[in-house]
Design a protein around this motif. Structure first.
Motif, PDB file in Angstrom:
ATOM      1  N   ILE A  51      18.512 -20.904   7.688  1.00 19.74           N
ATOM      2  CA  ILE A  51      17.128 -20.670   8.095  1.00 19.74           C
ATOM      3  C   ILE A  51      16.481 -22.050   8.167  1.00 19.74           C
ATOM      4  O   ILE A  51      16.583 -22.843   7.228  1.00 19.74           O
ATOM      5  CB  ILE A  51      16.370 -19.788   7.077  1.00 19.74           C
ATOM      6  CG1 ILE A  51      17.168 -18.515   6.745  1.00 19.74           C
ATOM      7  CG2 ILE A  51      14.964 -19.471   7.575  1.00 19.74           C
ATOM      8  CD1 ILE A  51      17.494 -17.636   7.925  1.00 19.74           C
ATOM      9  N   TYR A  52      15.816 -22.327   9.282  1.00 24.50           N
ATOM     10  CA  TYR A  52      15.259 -23.664   9.515  1.00 24.50           C
ATOM     11  C   TYR A  52      13.747 -23.675   9.380  1.00 24.50           C
ATOM     12  O   TYR A  52      13.077 -22.658   9.551  1.00 24.50           O
ATOM     13  CB  TYR A  52      15.655 -24.144  10.917  1.00 24.50           C
ATOM     14  CG  TYR A  52      17.132 -24.394  11.038  1.00 24.50           C
ATOM     15  CD1 TYR A  52      17.663 -25.653  10.802  1.00 24.50           C
ATOM     16  CD2 TYR A  52      18.011 -23.369  11.358  1.00 24.50           C
ATOM     17  CE1 TYR A  52      19.026 -25.884  10.884  1.00 24.50           C
ATOM     18  CE2 TYR A  52      19.376 -23.587  11.442  1.00 24.50           C
ATOM     19  CZ  TYR A  52      19.868 -24.845  11.202  1.00 24.50           C
ATOM     20  OH  TYR A  52      21.220 -25.070  11.282  1.00 24.50           O
ATOM     21  N   LYS A  53      13.240 -24.848   9.085  1.00 18.12           N
ATOM     22  CA  LYS A  53      11.797 -25.095   9.111  1.00 18.12           C
ATOM     23  C   LYS A  53      11.594 -26.428   9.814  1.00 18.12           C
ATOM     24  O   LYS A  53      12.517 -27.247   9.903  1.00 18.12           O
ATOM     25  CB  LYS A  53      11.203 -25.123   7.699  1.00 18.12           C
ATOM     26  CG  LYS A  53      11.709 -26.263   6.834  1.00 18.12           C
ATOM     27  CD  LYS A  53      11.075 -26.217   5.460  1.00 18.12           C
ATOM     28  CE  LYS A  53      11.646 -27.322   4.577  1.00 18.12           C
ATOM     29  NZ  LYS A  53      11.049 -27.311   3.259  1.00 18.12           N
ATOM     30  N   THR A  54      10.402 -26.632  10.319  1.00 18.06           N
ATOM     31  CA  THR A  54      10.090 -27.882  11.002  1.00 18.06           C
ATOM     32  C   THR A  54       9.083 -28.653  10.172  1.00 18.06           C
ATOM     33  O   THR A  54       8.020 -28.135   9.820  1.00 18.06           O
ATOM     34  CB  THR A  54       9.520 -27.617  12.409  1.00 18.06           C
ATOM     35  OG1 THR A  54      10.465 -26.837  13.142  1.00 18.06           O
ATOM     36  CG2 THR A  54       9.248 -28.913  13.137  1.00 18.06           C
ATOM     37  N   GLU A  55       9.454 -29.867   9.817  1.00 14.77           N
ATOM     38  CA  GLU A  55       8.563 -30.765   9.081  1.00 14.77           C
ATOM     39  C   GLU A  55       8.481 -32.077   9.834  1.00 14.77           C
ATOM     40  O   GLU A  55       9.508 -32.690  10.134  1.00 14.77           O
ATOM     41  CB  GLU A  55       9.098 -31.022   7.674  1.00 14.77           C
ATOM     42  CG  GLU A  55       9.014 -29.834   6.756  1.00 14.77           C
ATOM     43  CD  GLU A  55       9.511 -30.157   5.352  1.00 14.77           C
ATOM     44  OE1 GLU A  55       8.933 -29.593   4.420  1.00 14.77           O
ATOM     45  OE2 GLU A  55      10.441 -30.964   5.194  1.00 14.77           O
ATOM     46  N   ASN A  56       7.263 -32.477  10.146  1.00 13.27           N
ATOM     47  CA  ASN A  56       7.031 -33.725  10.874  1.00 13.27           C
ATOM     48  C   ASN A  56       7.859 -33.790  12.150  1.00 13.27           C
ATOM     49  O   ASN A  56       8.416 -34.822  12.507  1.00 13.27           O
ATOM     50  CB  ASN A  56       7.335 -34.933   9.984  1.00 13.27           C
ATOM     51  CG  ASN A  56       6.489 -34.949   8.732  1.00 13.27           C
ATOM     52  OD1 ASN A  56       5.308 -34.591   8.769  1.00 13.27           O
ATOM     53  ND2 ASN A  56       7.074 -35.335   7.623  1.00 13.27           N
ATOM     54  N   GLY A  57       7.980 -32.646  12.850  1.00 15.73           N
ATOM     55  CA  GLY A  57       8.699 -32.590  14.108  1.00 15.73           C
ATOM     56  C   GLY A  57      10.211 -32.567  13.991  1.00 15.73           C
ATOM     57  O   GLY A  57      10.909 -32.640  14.989  1.00 15.73           O
ATOM     58  N   VAL A  58      10.722 -32.458  12.761  1.00 11.31           N
ATOM     59  CA  VAL A  58      12.171 -32.448  12.545  1.00 11.31           C
ATOM     60  C   VAL A  58      12.587 -31.111  11.930  1.00 11.31           C
ATOM     61  O   VAL A  58      12.011 -30.677  10.941  1.00 11.31           O
ATOM     62  CB  VAL A  58      12.594 -33.612  11.601  1.00 11.31           C
ATOM     63  CG1 VAL A  58      14.081 -33.564  11.324  1.00 11.31           C
ATOM     64  CG2 VAL A  58      12.185 -34.949  12.183  1.00 11.31           C
ATOM     65  N   LYS A  59      13.603 -30.480  12.543  1.00 10.93           N
ATOM     66  CA  LYS A  59      14.126 -29.224  11.990  1.00 10.93           C
ATOM     67  C   LYS A  59      15.057 -29.546  10.834  1.00 10.93           C
ATOM     68  O   LYS A  59      15.953 -30.364  10.959  1.00 10.93           O
ATOM     69  CB  LYS A  59      14.886 -28.458  13.058  1.00 10.93           C
ATOM     70  CG  LYS A  59      14.016 -27.737  14.031  1.00 10.93           C
ATOM     71  CD  LYS A  59      14.852 -26.747  14.826  1.00 10.93           C
ATOM     72  CE  LYS A  59      14.167 -26.198  16.015  1.00 10.93           C
ATOM     73  NZ  LYS A  59      12.980 -25.496  15.897  1.00 10.93           N
ATOM     74  N   THR A  60      14.806 -28.881   9.721  1.00 13.92           N
ATOM     75  CA  THR A  60      15.671 -29.034   8.558  1.00 13.92           C
ATOM     76  C   THR A  60      16.015 -27.643   8.021  1.00 13.92           C
ATOM     77  O   THR A  60      15.302 -26.668   8.272  1.00 13.92           O
ATOM     78  CB  THR A  60      14.986 -29.848   7.429  1.00 13.92           C
ATOM     79  OG1 THR A  60      13.772 -29.186   7.057  1.00 13.92           O
ATOM     80  CG2 THR A  60      14.680 -31.269   7.876  1.00 13.92           C
TER      81      THR A  60
END
Length: 102
Positions: free
Chosen positions: A6-15
């Protein structure tokens, strides 16, 4: 081992926010039959052909894929599924199908 990220986007980066894991999953015959009818694997000669068909038809199958994935990965939610890569879902499905047909 089955894994679904499951991904999230932080500061334009998917992690990766979370990874669900399951040891294995045994498909029921009716589930396999439903998927094969939707995907129409007729003429698929190789595993690569079946992968292409799965990718091509994953949208058409999603009403059956969602409950299956939620059954395989205890606690998985609809909202989390919206943050999962399609290619990872296809990989999980292929592992399940391979194990079911082995």
């Amino acid at each position: 081992m089955l894994e679904l990220n499951i991904y999230k986007t932080e500061n334009g980066v998917k992690t990766i926010e979370k990874t669900y894991r399951a040891e294995s999953y045994e498909l029921m015959f009716g589930t396999v039959e439903d998927f094969l009818n939707l995907i129409n694997v007729e003429g698929a000669a190789t595993e690569a052909d079946i992968n292409k068909l799965l990718i091509k038809n994953v949208g058409k199958c999603f009403n059956q894929i969602k409950p299956l994935l939620k059954e395989v990965f205890n606690g998985l939610t609809d909202e989390e599924l919206t943050r999962t890569k399609v290619k990872e879902i296809v990989t999980v499905l292929m592992i399940i199908f391979k194990n079911a047909l082995a």
